[in-house]
Motif scaffolding. Sequence first.
Motif, PDB file in Angstrom:
ATOM      1  N   HIS A   1       0.876  -1.157   0.000  1.00  0.00           N
ATOM      2  CA  HIS A   1       0.000   0.000   0.000  1.00  0.00           C
ATOM      3  C   HIS A   1       0.917   1.211   0.000  1.00  0.00           C
ATOM      4  CE1 HIS A   1       1.069  -0.336   4.184  1.00  0.00           C
ATOM      5  NE2 HIS A   1       0.331   0.698   4.563  1.00  0.00           N
ATOM      6  N   MET A   2       0.364   2.397  -0.151  1.00  0.00           N
ATOM      7  CA  MET A   2       1.218   3.539  -0.459  1.00  0.00           C
ATOM      8  C   MET A   2       1.375   4.546   0.672  1.00  0.00           C
ATOM      9  SD  MET A   2       0.345   3.663  -4.511  1.00  0.00           S
ATOM     10  CE  MET A   2       1.128   5.204  -4.962  1.00  0.00           C
ATOM     11  N   HIS A   3       1.198   4.099   1.914  1.00  0.00           N
ATOM     12  CA  HIS A   3       1.524   4.966   3.053  1.00  0.00           C
ATOM     13  C   HIS A   3       3.015   5.279   3.044  1.00  0.00           C
ATOM     14  CE1 HIS A   3      -2.271   3.627   5.478  1.00  0.00           C
ATOM     15  NE2 HIS A   3      -2.540   4.538   4.570  1.00  0.00           N
ATOM     16  N   LEU A   4       3.385   6.398   3.685  1.00  0.00           N
ATOM     17  CA  LEU A   4       4.725   6.953   3.523  1.00  0.00           C
ATOM     18  C   LEU A   4       5.851   6.010   3.924  1.00  0.00           C
ATOM     19  CD1 LEU A   4       5.425   9.609   6.304  1.00  0.00           C
ATOM     20  CD2 LEU A   4       3.565   7.970   6.435  1.00  0.00           C
ATOM     21  N   ASP A   5       5.595   5.105   4.880  1.00  0.00           N
ATOM     22  CA  ASP A   5       6.662   4.213   5.321  1.00  0.00           C
ATOM     23  C   ASP A   5       6.779   2.961   4.443  1.00  0.00           C
ATOM     24  OD1 ASP A   5       4.110   3.744   6.448  1.00  0.00           O
ATOM     25  OD2 ASP A   5       4.943   2.404   7.943  1.00  0.00           O
ATOM     26  N   HIS A   6       6.005   2.922   3.364  1.00  0.00           N
ATOM     27  CA  HIS A   6       6.070   1.789   2.434  1.00  0.00           C
ATOM     28  C   HIS A   6       6.363   2.241   1.002  1.00  0.00           C
ATOM     29  CE1 HIS A   6       4.451  -1.237   5.324  1.00  0.00           C
ATOM     30  NE2 HIS A   6       4.022  -0.124   5.896  1.00  0.00           N
ATOM     31  N   SER A   7       6.230   3.527   0.741  1.00  0.00           N
ATOM     32  CA  SER A   7       6.318   4.019  -0.644  1.00  0.00           C
ATOM     33  C   SER A   7       7.475   4.994  -0.858  1.00  0.00           C
ATOM     34  CB  SER A   7       5.006   4.718  -1.014  1.00  0.00           C
ATOM     35  OG  SER A   7       4.813   5.862  -0.192  1.00  0.00           O
ATOM     36  N   GLY A   8       8.378   5.065   0.138  1.00  0.00           N
ATOM     37  CA  GLY A   8       9.379   6.137   0.177  1.00  0.00           C
ATOM     38  C   GLY A   8      10.186   6.400  -1.076  1.00  0.00           C
ATOM     39  N   TYR A   9      10.551   5.358  -1.802  1.00  0.00           N
ATOM     40  CA  TYR A   9      11.433   5.575  -2.955  1.00  0.00           C
ATOM     41  C   TYR A   9      10.822   5.051  -4.253  1.00  0.00           C
ATOM     42  CZ  TYR A   9      14.917   7.219   0.271  1.00  0.00           C
ATOM     43  OH  TYR A   9      15.567   7.965   1.218  1.00  0.00           O
ATOM     44  N   MET A  10       9.504   5.042  -4.355  1.00  0.00           N
ATOM     45  CA  MET A  10       8.868   4.558  -5.591  1.00  0.00           C
ATOM     46  C   MET A  10       9.372   5.310  -6.813  1.00  0.00           C
ATOM     47  SD  MET A  10       4.924   3.759  -4.416  1.00  0.00           S
ATOM     48  CE  MET A  10       4.306   3.516  -6.075  1.00  0.00           C
ATOM     49  N   ASN A  11       9.612   6.613  -6.655  1.00  0.00           N
ATOM     50  CA  ASN A  11      10.078   7.420  -7.783  1.00  0.00           C
ATOM     51  C   ASN A  11      11.379   6.910  -8.385  1.00  0.00           C
ATOM     52  OD1 ASN A  11       8.008   9.327  -7.565  1.00  0.00           O
ATOM     53  ND2 ASN A  11       9.148  10.555  -6.067  1.00  0.00           N
ATOM     54  N   ASP A  12      12.166   6.192  -7.567  1.00  0.00           N
ATOM     55  CA  ASP A  12      13.525   5.827  -7.981  1.00  0.00           C
ATOM     56  C   ASP A  12      13.602   4.532  -8.785  1.00  0.00           C
ATOM     57  OD1 ASP A  12      13.713   7.669  -5.660  1.00  0.00           O
ATOM     58  OD2 ASP A  12      15.859   7.454  -6.040  1.00  0.00           O
ATOM     59  N   PHE A  13      12.436   3.963  -9.136  1.00  0.00           N
ATOM     60  CA  PHE A  13      12.427   2.690  -9.861  1.00  0.00           C
ATOM     61  C   PHE A  13      11.670   2.823 -11.195  1.00  0.00           C
ATOM     62  CE2 PHE A  13      13.163   1.778  -5.442  1.00  0.00           C
ATOM     63  CZ  PHE A  13      14.063   0.700  -5.439  1.00  0.00           C
ATOM     64  N   PRO A  14      12.130   3.717 -12.074  1.00  0.00           N
ATOM     65  CA  PRO A  14      11.363   3.976 -13.309  1.00  0.00           C
ATOM     66  C   PRO A  14      11.316   2.785 -14.256  1.00  0.00           C
ATOM     67  CG  PRO A  14      13.494   5.083 -13.402  1.00  0.00           C
ATOM     68  CD  PRO A  14      13.345   4.543 -11.994  1.00  0.00           C
ATOM     69  N   ASN A  15      12.221   1.826 -14.110  1.00  0.00           N
ATOM     70  CA  ASN A  15      12.253   0.702 -15.049  1.00  0.00           C
ATOM     71  C   ASN A  15      11.625  -0.575 -14.495  1.00  0.00           C
ATOM     72  OD1 ASN A  15      13.534   2.117 -17.168  1.00  0.00           O
ATOM     73  ND2 ASN A  15      15.442   2.041 -15.997  1.00  0.00           N
ATOM     74  N   ALA A  16      11.119  -0.507 -13.261  1.00  0.00           N
ATOM     75  CA  ALA A  16      10.445  -1.676 -12.684  1.00  0.00           C
ATOM     76  C   ALA A  16       8.994  -1.715 -13.149  1.00  0.00           C
ATOM     77  CB  ALA A  16      10.495  -1.605 -11.160  1.00  0.00           C
ATOM     78  N   THR A  17       8.412  -2.910 -13.115  1.00  0.00           N
ATOM     79  CA  THR A  17       6.962  -3.043 -13.284  1.00  0.00           C
ATOM     80  C   THR A  17       6.351  -3.082 -11.894  1.00  0.00           C
ATOM     81  OG1 THR A  17       7.179  -4.241 -15.373  1.00  0.00           O
ATOM     82  CG2 THR A  17       5.108  -4.514 -14.152  1.00  0.00           C
TER      83      THR A  17
END
Length: 245
Positions: A89-105
């Motif tokens: 889920h996308m609460h702050l303690d689980h989504s912190g670096y989503m921006n840094d994975f542009p090539n992941a699915t």
Amino acid sequence: MKLYCIRVGAFKLPRGFVAARCKDANVPTVMPIYTYLIKHPKGLVLVDTGQSYEMRDENTVMEEKDTVIHKLAELGYKPDDIKYLVISHMHLDHSGYMNDFPNATFIARKEELKAAWWPEACEGGYVFPTYEKTRQYKFIEPADDEDFDLFMDGSIVLIDTRGHSRGHQSVVLNLPKTGKTVLINDAAPIREVLERTLLPGTCTDNWQAIRSVRKLQHLESCGYKMIYAHDPDNLPEKNFPEYFD
Ligand SMILES: [Zn+2]
């Protein structure tokens, strides 16, 4: 297949923040934050991205070296090596670096994405900048009640455990030696939630949250190993760099 349980910082809050009506609910407690790296023959799978050091707040307990980016580097990996990124889920303690994975699915539930991008006023915990860049990233969006078998081999199955948030999911692994293992995440952040059938500290839907707790209790009764994301008293027996296989 190997599972690394990676501690990526912690937060200090009253225990009741993660489990409603738990024991010592008012006692400030340092609670760990876990992410998980799975080495599967078909590629690296990361489950959650932890707390952002840059967006830490007064409750955050972490150093810069604790971030998921640093921990992956310790194993010799960079973000582009991650093939699939499961978001519980996308609460702050689980989504912190989503921006840094542009090539992941990415694999996230549709309702969770809607909540994260346009939360109701009562839905706290979403910090938009942690996933702001991901709108154009590649997503697989399982239906709300779907069991999503990532490789169709039974090794990594994402199950619906919504209630804590609109589209929360847990991960059921079938490890070669350890056997069936559940990465629960925030459907039951600490063990006491399962033991006493408590609600997580915050919920968008209490009925669904208890339904998810009962589903997890059933899996435990079937002998599945339970791994908690925030329980200081029930840490995984093997912590990064050790792994479960
Ligand atoms: Zn949460």
